[in-house]
Design a protein around this motif. Structure first.
Motif, PDB file in Angstrom:
ATOM      1  N   SER A  40       0.832  -1.182   0.000  1.00 24.70           N
ATOM      2  CA  SER A  40       0.000   0.000   0.000  1.00 24.70           C
ATOM      3  C   SER A  40       0.876   1.245   0.000  1.00 24.70           C
ATOM      4  CB  SER A  40      -0.935  -0.029   1.183  1.00 24.70           C
ATOM      5  OG  SER A  40      -0.232  -0.012   2.399  1.00 24.70           O
ATOM      6  N   GLY A  41       1.493   1.626   1.125  1.00 18.53           N
ATOM      7  CA  GLY A  41       2.352   2.802   1.167  1.00 18.53           C
ATOM      8  C   GLY A  41       1.577   4.089   1.290  1.00 18.53           C
ATOM      9  N   SER A  42       2.305   5.197   1.276  1.00 20.42           N
ATOM     10  CA  SER A  42       1.671   6.507   1.421  1.00 20.42           C
ATOM     11  C   SER A  42       1.810   7.296   0.122  1.00 20.42           C
ATOM     12  CB  SER A  42       2.311   7.273   2.568  1.00 20.42           C
ATOM     13  OG  SER A  42       3.687   7.446   2.332  1.00 20.42           O
ATOM     14  N   ALA A  43       1.119   8.411   0.052  1.00 25.46           N
ATOM     15  CA  ALA A  43       1.167   9.272  -1.130  1.00 25.46           C
ATOM     16  C   ALA A  43       2.542   9.931  -1.236  1.00 25.46           C
ATOM     17  CB  ALA A  43       0.085  10.338  -1.025  1.00 25.46           C
ATOM     18  N   PRO A  44       3.010  10.214  -2.456  1.00 23.19           N
ATOM     19  CA  PRO A  44       4.307  10.876  -2.608  1.00 23.19           C
ATOM     20  C   PRO A  44       4.283  12.290  -2.039  1.00 23.19           C
ATOM     21  CG  PRO A  44       3.196  10.700  -4.715  1.00 23.19           C
ATOM     22  CD  PRO A  44       2.388   9.912  -3.736  1.00 23.19           C
ATOM     23  N   ALA A  45       5.437  12.761  -1.589  1.00 26.01           N
ATOM     24  CA  ALA A  45       5.529  14.081  -0.955  1.00 26.01           C
ATOM     25  C   ALA A  45       5.342  15.220  -1.953  1.00 26.01           C
ATOM     26  CB  ALA A  45       6.870  14.233  -0.243  1.00 26.01           C
ATOM     27  N   MET A  46       5.752  15.024  -3.206  1.00 22.70           N
ATOM     28  CA  MET A  46       5.684  16.067  -4.240  1.00 22.70           C
ATOM     29  C   MET A  46       6.305  17.377  -3.741  1.00 22.70           C
ATOM     30  SD  MET A  46       4.403  14.877  -6.987  1.00 22.70           S
ATOM     31  CE  MET A  46       3.358  13.599  -7.651  1.00 22.70           C
ATOM     32  N   THR A  47       7.581  17.326  -3.416  1.00 20.98           N
ATOM     33  CA  THR A  47       8.314  18.479  -2.903  1.00 20.98           C
ATOM     34  C   THR A  47       8.319  19.613  -3.924  1.00 20.98           C
ATOM     35  OG1 THR A  47       9.735  16.960  -1.693  1.00 20.98           O
ATOM     36  CG2 THR A  47      10.513  19.206  -1.926  1.00 20.98           C
ATOM     37  N   THR A  48       7.974  20.813  -3.474  1.00 17.34           N
ATOM     38  CA  THR A  48       7.923  21.977  -4.355  1.00 17.34           C
ATOM     39  C   THR A  48       8.788  23.108  -3.811  1.00 17.34           C
ATOM     40  OG1 THR A  48       5.976  22.836  -3.223  1.00 17.34           O
ATOM     41  CG2 THR A  48       5.578  21.473  -5.165  1.00 17.34           C
ATOM     42  N   LEU A  49       8.924  24.167  -4.597  1.00 21.76           N
ATOM     43  CA  LEU A  49       9.634  25.365  -4.159  1.00 21.76           C
ATOM     44  C   LEU A  49       8.729  26.179  -3.248  1.00 21.76           C
ATOM     45  CD1 LEU A  49      11.281  26.575  -7.468  1.00 21.76           C
ATOM     46  CD2 LEU A  49      12.423  25.547  -5.534  1.00 21.76           C
ATOM     47  N   GLY A  50       9.299  26.734  -2.187  1.00 16.15           N
ATOM     48  CA  GLY A  50       8.524  27.576  -1.279  1.00 16.15           C
ATOM     49  C   GLY A  50       9.160  27.643   0.092  1.00 16.15           C
ATOM     50  N   GLU A  51       8.436  28.250   1.035  1.00 18.57           N
ATOM     51  CA  GLU A  51       8.910  28.379   2.420  1.00 18.57           C
ATOM     52  C   GLU A  51       9.120  26.993   3.021  1.00 18.57           C
ATOM     53  OE1 GLU A  51      10.309  30.627   5.416  1.00 18.57           O
ATOM     54  OE2 GLU A  51       9.407  31.494   3.619  1.00 18.57           O
ATOM     55  N   HIS A  52      10.244  26.795   3.738  1.00 16.73           N
ATOM     56  CA  HIS A  52      10.640  25.489   4.267  1.00 16.73           C
ATOM     57  C   HIS A  52       9.522  24.845   5.099  1.00 16.73           C
ATOM     58  CE1 HIS A  52      13.497  22.396   5.437  1.00 16.73           C
ATOM     59  NE2 HIS A  52      13.026  22.502   6.670  1.00 16.73           N
ATOM     60  N   LYS A  53       9.148  23.609   4.740  1.00 13.18           N
ATOM     61  CA  LYS A  53       8.111  22.878   5.446  1.00 13.18           C
ATOM     62  C   LYS A  53       8.405  21.387   5.368  1.00 13.18           C
ATOM     63  CE  LYS A  53       3.106  22.193   5.446  1.00 13.18           C
ATOM     64  NZ  LYS A  53       1.840  22.477   4.736  1.00 13.18           N
ATOM     65  N   VAL A  54       8.431  20.717   6.527  1.00 13.62           N
ATOM     66  CA  VAL A  54       8.655  19.277   6.584  1.00 13.62           C
ATOM     67  C   VAL A  54       7.486  18.602   7.289  1.00 13.62           C
ATOM     68  CG1 VAL A  54      11.185  19.365   6.532  1.00 13.62           C
ATOM     69  CG2 VAL A  54      10.002  19.456   8.705  1.00 13.62           C
ATOM     70  N   LYS A  55       7.367  17.289   7.065  1.00 13.52           N
ATOM     71  CA  LYS A  55       6.297  16.519   7.681  1.00 13.52           C
ATOM     72  C   LYS A  55       6.892  15.201   8.168  1.00 13.52           C
ATOM     73  CE  LYS A  55       1.859  14.448   6.509  1.00 13.52           C
ATOM     74  NZ  LYS A  55       0.893  14.203   5.410  1.00 13.52           N
ATOM     75  N   LYS A  56       6.620  14.860   9.421  1.00 14.09           N
ATOM     76  CA  LYS A  56       7.094  13.590   9.967  1.00 14.09           C
ATOM     77  C   LYS A  56       6.024  12.538   9.760  1.00 14.09           C
ATOM     78  CE  LYS A  56      10.684  14.235  13.213  1.00 14.09           C
ATOM     79  NZ  LYS A  56      11.649  13.220  13.033  1.00 14.09           N
ATOM     80  N   SER A  57       6.459  11.329   9.390  1.00 15.99           N
ATOM     81  CA  SER A  57       5.510  10.232   9.242  1.00 15.99           C
ATOM     82  C   SER A  57       6.085   8.982   9.891  1.00 15.99           C
ATOM     83  CB  SER A  57       5.188   9.982   7.773  1.00 15.99           C
ATOM     84  OG  SER A  57       6.350   9.597   7.083  1.00 15.99           O
ATOM     85  N   ARG A  58       5.214   8.166  10.431  1.00 19.46           N
ATOM     86  CA  ARG A  58       5.630   6.939  11.099  1.00 19.46           C
ATOM     87  C   ARG A  58       5.813   5.850  10.059  1.00 19.46           C
ATOM     88  NH1 ARG A  58       3.797   2.213  12.985  1.00 19.46           N
ATOM     89  NH2 ARG A  58       4.521   1.495  15.008  1.00 19.46           N
ATOM     90  N   THR A  59       6.848   5.035  10.242  1.00 19.04           N
ATOM     91  CA  THR A  59       7.110   3.935   9.332  1.00 19.04           C
ATOM     92  C   THR A  59       6.878   2.604  10.042  1.00 19.04           C
ATOM     93  OG1 THR A  59       9.445   3.873   9.922  1.00 19.04           O
ATOM     94  CG2 THR A  59       8.824   5.265   8.059  1.00 19.04           C
ATOM     95  N   ILE A  60       6.954   1.529   9.276  1.00 20.32           N
ATOM     96  CA  ILE A  60       6.789   0.199   9.849  1.00 20.32           C
ATOM     97  C   ILE A  60       7.911  -0.061  10.854  1.00 20.32           C
ATOM     98  CG2 ILE A  60       6.808  -2.276   9.311  1.00 20.32           C
ATOM     99  CD1 ILE A  60       5.568  -1.540   6.604  1.00 20.32           C
ATOM    100  N   GLY A  61       7.576  -0.618  11.999  1.00 22.25           N
ATOM    101  CA  GLY A  61       8.563  -0.911  13.023  1.00 22.25           C
ATOM    102  C   GLY A  61       8.738   0.230  14.007  1.00 22.25           C
TER     103      GLY A  61
END
Length: 99
Positions: free
Chosen positions: A1-22
């Protein structure tokens, strides 16, 4: 299944944390303006501010939308830079100068 791609774009710095298996975590880069660039002639790392995406081998539509993926070539204040990592997986942007 997996998650949706991040689709990194140009703009003000923004990160997102996501939990992985394990129980681990992954930092996804959502937006950024700065890229860490290695200069092969001096072997030094410098920060460059990105202006726009010039080429992207993943898709020609990513150029128009300024989406950053591995292999994308971006125009910066210091010259053209090729992205060498996967920003949606790593949480940062690294690159090398293109001649």
């Amino acid at each position: 299944s997996g998650s949706a791609p991040a689709m990194t774009t140009l703009g003000e710095h923004k990160v997102k944390k996501s939990r992985t298996i394990g129980g681990g975590s992954k930092t996804k880069l959502i937006k950024s303006q700065v890229v860490n660039v290695i200069d092969n002639t001096t072997k030094k790392a410098v920060k460059a501010i990105m202006k726009n995406v010039v080429a992207n081998p993943a898709s020609k539509f990513f150029i128009r939308r300024n989406i950053l993926t591995k292999g994308a070539v971006v125009e910066t204040d210091k010259g053209k830079v090729k992205i060498t990592n996967r920003p949606g997986q790593d949480g940062n942007l690294n690159g090398i100068f293109v001649k």
